[in-house]
Write an enzyme that holds these catalytic residues in place. Structure first.
Site, PDB file in Angstrom:
ATOM      1  N   GLU A   1     -10.551   1.503   0.443  1.00  0.00           N
ATOM      2  CA  GLU A   1      -9.524   1.591  -1.178  1.00  0.00           C
ATOM      3  C   GLU A   1      -8.519   2.740  -0.694  1.00  0.00           C
ATOM      4  O   GLU A   1      -7.564   2.332  -1.999  1.00  0.00           O
ATOM      5  CB  GLU A   1     -10.768   1.999  -2.200  1.00  0.00           C
ATOM      6  CG  GLU A   1     -10.721   3.295  -2.218  1.00  0.00           C
ATOM      7  CD  GLU A   1     -11.448   4.067  -1.304  1.00  0.00           C
ATOM      8  OE1 GLU A   1     -11.387   5.621  -1.462  1.00  0.00           O
ATOM      9  OE2 GLU A   1     -12.247   3.819  -0.585  1.00  0.00           O
ATOM     10  N   ASP A   2      -8.449   3.345  -0.366  1.00  0.00           N
ATOM     11  CA  ASP A   2      -7.468   4.490  -0.344  1.00  0.00           C
ATOM     12  C   ASP A   2      -5.869   4.001   0.268  1.00  0.00           C
ATOM     13  O   ASP A   2      -4.506   3.760  -0.647  1.00  0.00           O
ATOM     14  CB  ASP A   2      -7.892   5.557   0.480  1.00  0.00           C
ATOM     15  CG  ASP A   2      -8.047   5.355   1.719  1.00  0.00           C
ATOM     16  OD1 ASP A   2      -8.360   4.420   1.846  1.00  0.00           O
ATOM     17  OD2 ASP A   2      -7.863   5.941   2.699  1.00  0.00           O
ATOM     18  N   ASN A   3      -6.364   3.261   1.212  1.00  0.00           N
ATOM     19  CA  ASN A   3      -4.778   1.871   2.205  1.00  0.00           C
ATOM     20  C   ASN A   3      -4.302   1.489   0.688  1.00  0.00           C
ATOM     21  O   ASN A   3      -3.101   1.047   0.207  1.00  0.00           O
ATOM     22  CB  ASN A   3      -4.980   2.033   2.746  1.00  0.00           C
ATOM     23  CG  ASN A   3      -3.821   0.538   3.306  1.00  0.00           C
ATOM     24  OD1 ASN A   3      -4.227  -0.353   3.688  1.00  0.00           O
ATOM     25  ND2 ASN A   3      -3.384   1.351   4.299  1.00  0.00           N
TER      26      ASN A   3
END
Length: 406
Positions: free
Chosen positions: A250-252
């Site tokens: 999810e960070d990317n």
């Protein structure tokens, strides 16, 4: 060469092809050495000469909500969580600990730290939303929805940051209104096992070096979700946190969404310090394989290019190219290549660490083993499509989404 008229044609081009291949390899090698040079320049400019605080009135600093997702007990957890309460920040700070299981032992640790700082605005939020397969997103969503400030700092529970990290980060945001994400490079420290030393050798040399260089070039989003600041309103405009629950990375995906909506990214000279907590070689290999497989479905080209950023493969290819084109001795070139690469990695580590490791002998040994294992682990990772994370097995789809396997 072409045969006589009336006979079949045959092109004698293997030598031309091998020359082109050799020149192409040298171009790739030059590109990689350029990235190494850039990383050392960034290290000197941003981390050795760290940016001082900007002199501005305290009332210009916006409120910040720090979200700390918790699951279980992390290594040195009291130390890492407490760093959020020790920030030298002039504006208001709200700290939210997000926990999904009311029986989680991490709740007691969070409450103990809150009790030490009675004047801090901090609380523990318990409960789980189910908006996708990503357990971190499901856990954080309640904190995201209840945050009282637009500016959020998402910081993993096993991350320790220096007291000036938040102020330096917000200074950058206030100086540039098009900045949408401030992130901090992960830095592993205090390894206790050889497996942890392998992870430490990877994070503080290869990963850290490439992370600084790629972000300095700034042609695309490149961030990890260990320690990120961004605006809640900006994330709402790209679908909100819940929309990223379908992705494991999810960070990317958040970084890419904000980047494509016009929000640029940058970093301060602060480190997201993470205790080296890997206990076995199998755990180290599993983590590296999970990272590669996750990136394969999110940043495909970069993942397939990755072996050419590793010292041994690129060194062997470069040595062959120099031998083929200029008749240098291949093994002499390879030895020189590896010694230069090794020396620059040691200098990089020494400078960003601010001193020597606990043991140079063990650090060098772990660096050598890490470099030797990089390509075999990449090959294993690239042919699979499943990963195990926090006790669950997931299967990737080509669009980067995943399914939970029973």
């Amino acid at each position: 060469m072409i045969t006589a008229p009336g006979k079949s044609y045959r092109w004698d081009i293997p030598e031309i092809n091998s020359d082109l291949a050799a020149y192409f390899i040298l171009v790739l090698a030059a590109f990689q050495w350029t990235l190494i040079f850039i990383s050392h320049c960034v290290l000197q400019r941003r981390y050795v000469r760290r940016r001082p605080f900007v002199d501005r009135p305290a009332d210009e600093y916006p409120g910040v909500t720090i979200i700390r997702p918790i699951k279980g007990i992390d290594l040195n957890m009291r130390h890492t969580l407490q760093s959020s309460f020790c920030q030298e920040y002039p504006g208001p700070i709200e700290i939210l600990f997000a926990v999904e299981d009311p029986e989680d032992p991490g709740i007691a640790v969070a409450n103990e730290i809150i009790a030490r700082f009675p004047k801090a605005s901090a609380r523990v939020l318990i409960g789980k939303d189910n908006v996708g397969i990503n357990p971190k997103v499901n856990n954080m969503l309640k904190a995201f929805d209840q945050a009282q400030n637009d500016l959020l700092w998402i910081c993993d529970s096993n991350i320790h940051t220096d007291p000036g990290t938040l102020r330096r980060s917000v200074d950058l945001l206030l100086d540039n209104k098009r900045l949408g994400v401030i992130h901090h490079v992960v830095f592993s420290e205090a390894p206790k096992t050889f497996a942890a030393m392998l992870d430490n050798a990877f994070l503080v040399t290869n990963h850290c070096r490439m992370y600084l260089a790629i972000n300095a070039v700034g042609i695309a989003s490149c961030l990890m979700g260990k320690s990120n600041l961004y605006y809640k309103s900006a994330l709402d405009n790209v679908g909100g946190l819940a929309s990223f629950g379908q992705y494991l990375a999810e960070d990317n995906m958040i970084g890419q969404a904000l980047w494509h909506s016009g929000w640029s990214h940058t970093m301060t000279g602060d480190l997201a310090r993470q205790p080296a907590d890997i206990n076995s070689l199998a755990e180290y290999c599993s983590r590296r394989i999970r990272w590669v497989r996750t990136r394969k479905y999110n940043v495909t080209f970069a993942t397939f290019y990755e072996p050419l950023t590793e010292s041994i493969l690129l060194g062997m290819l470069t040595s062959w190219a120099l031998q083929h084109l200029f008749e240098y001795r291949m093994w002499a070139m390879f030895t020189t290549f590896m010694l230069c690469w090794f020396s620059l990695d040691m200098i990089f580590f020494y400078r960003i660490n601010g001193g020597s490791p606990q043991s140079w002998l063990w650090f060098v040994l772990s660096w050598i083993c890490r470099e030797a294992m990089a390509l075999p682990l990449w090959l294993v990772a690239i042919i699979g499509d499943t990963v195990v994370w926090r006790g669950q097995r997931f299967r990737f789809h080509l669009n980067g989404t995943v399914d939970v396997l029973k």
